[in-house]
Write an enzyme that holds these catalytic residues in place. Structure first.
Site, PDB file in Angstrom:
ATOM      1  N   HIS A   1       6.467  -6.976 -10.875  1.00  0.00           N
ATOM      2  CA  HIS A   1       5.060  -7.278 -11.157  1.00  0.00           C
ATOM      3  C   HIS A   1       4.190  -6.752 -10.012  1.00  0.00           C
ATOM      4  O   HIS A   1       4.668  -6.606  -8.878  1.00  0.00           O
ATOM      5  CB  HIS A   1       4.913  -8.805 -11.309  1.00  0.00           C
ATOM      6  N   PRO A   2       2.903  -6.476 -10.240  1.00  0.00           N
ATOM      7  CA  PRO A   2       2.055  -5.901  -9.183  1.00  0.00           C
ATOM      8  C   PRO A   2       1.931  -6.722  -7.901  1.00  0.00           C
ATOM      9  O   PRO A   2       1.563  -6.174  -6.860  1.00  0.00           O
ATOM     10  CB  PRO A   2       0.686  -5.772  -9.875  1.00  0.00           C
ATOM     11  N   ARG A   3       2.231  -8.023  -7.927  1.00  0.00           N
ATOM     12  CA  ARG A   3       2.178  -8.795  -6.674  1.00  0.00           C
ATOM     13  C   ARG A   3       3.362  -8.481  -5.767  1.00  0.00           C
ATOM     14  O   ARG A   3       3.331  -8.818  -4.588  1.00  0.00           O
ATOM     15  CB  ARG A   3       2.159 -10.301  -6.968  1.00  0.00           C
ATOM     16  N   LYS A   4       4.402  -7.866  -6.319  1.00  0.00           N
ATOM     17  CA  LYS A   4       5.561  -7.501  -5.507  1.00  0.00           C
ATOM     18  C   LYS A   4       5.304  -6.158  -4.839  1.00  0.00           C
ATOM     19  O   LYS A   4       4.568  -5.330  -5.356  1.00  0.00           O
ATOM     20  CB  LYS A   4       6.821  -7.425  -6.369  1.00  0.00           C
ATOM     21  N   PHE A   5       5.920  -5.937  -3.678  1.00  0.00           N
ATOM     22  CA  PHE A   5       5.568  -4.710  -2.949  1.00  0.00           C
ATOM     23  C   PHE A   5       6.187  -3.466  -3.556  1.00  0.00           C
ATOM     24  O   PHE A   5       5.722  -2.346  -3.297  1.00  0.00           O
ATOM     25  CB  PHE A   5       5.878  -4.843  -1.451  1.00  0.00           C
TER      26      PHE A   5
END
Length: 301
Positions: free
Chosen positions: A179-183
């Site tokens: 997901h976009p919150r993961k780097f």
């Protein structure tokens, strides 16, 4: 020294060119680029197999299904996690059983987990929350003693490590989020890792509508079980594959930023800092602190 942004998704020209390369190829569903992403993450974690799926949630569902968990079964998970952890247990018809977490590490508490085990318990689903690796020693002991499966919700934990080994091989099955919150992100997506070739083959089939392709007749496609469509498009896989080129620098940057936060907040008695599992290396998907007046601090910030 190149500065790498840590708070928003990391998109370079190389990542964009990789996506355009897929668009130009005409192969937009799951294919060779997705296979390359799986191979890279398998190599990174040390797992025998990595399977790309549409989300971490889908990956957790696959893990439960391959272990045969369903109605009448119980799965123990921490009471502090994202709803998806419990949702997937209910989706397969099993019962989620909540165990409290340690207030320092924010990970599932050993005594709470032990107390939650019943004759119906089939699996533990601990969460390496925010990128803090689990204490796998007690989890393995409980697993062996009570004959349980262990599925790690490692949504936040790509890059986290314990005693020098990356998360991804400690549990029977580990599931990461992209997901976009993961780097490392693909927009939406997930990765399932396991060392069990039989489980890997079953999950590969299930995420392709239950397909099985005969080796001797590669043009003949057979469907041998009920399945779903959890394939990850090459378009999305290209984003993650491009970001993996800078994996070390991105992880190093997050750890440096976390070190800086600790330095700035050290000695501030109105802020409790997160504890890291003994022997663990946090990946810092989130740097979460405790304050006595949370709502007021949120309003001020």
């Amino acid at each position: 020294m190149r500065i790498i942004p840590l708070i928003r998704p990391y998109m370079t020209d190389a990542v964009k060119q990789a996506v355009c390369g897929v668009l130009d190829s005409g192969h937009m569903t799951e294919g060779p680029v997705t296979r390359s992403l799986e191979a890279r993450i398998a190599g990174l974690t040390g797992a025998a197999r990595a399977l790309a799926v549409t989300s971490c949630t889908a990956g957790l569902e696959l893990a439960l299904r391959v272990l045969g968990i369903g109605p009448g079964d119980e799965v123990i998970l921490p009471d502090y996690t994202y709803p998806a952890t419990a949702d997937v247990v209910a989706i397969v018809g099993a019962t989620p059983v909540l165990a409290d977490v340690d207030p320092g590490t924010m990970l599932m508490d050993r005594r709470a987990a032990e107390a939650a085990v019943t004759a119906r318990t089939r699996a533990l689903m601990p969460v390496s929350l925010f990128g803090n690796p689990l204490d796998y020693d007690w989890i393995d002991e409980l697993k062996s003693r009570r004959h349980l499966g262990v599925i790690e919700d490692a949504a936040c934990s790509l890059g986290a490590a314990r005693r020098g080994r990356f998360v991804g091989r400690f549990a029977d099955i580990s599931v990461f989020s992209l997901h976009p919150r993961k780097f490392i992100t693909t927009g939406e997506g997930g990765i399932v890792t396991t060392d069990n070739p039989v489980w890997a083959g079953w999950m590969e089939s299930y995420k392709h509508f239950g397909v099985e392709t005969a080796e001797a007749e590669r043009c003949l496609t057979r469907f041998v079980r009920v399945g779903a469509n959890y394939k990850l498009s090459d378009v999305l896989a290209a984003i993650g594959l491009g970001q993996l080129e800078d994996f070390d620098a991105l992880l190093r940057g997050r750890r440096e930023q976390a070190r800086r936060y600790r330095e700035l907040l050290d000695g501030e008695d109105r802020v409790a800092l997160p504890a890291v599992t003994e022997g663990g290396e946090h990946s810092w998907q989130t740097f979460c602190v405790f304050v006595p007046e949370r709502d007021r601090v949120l309003r001020v910030l």
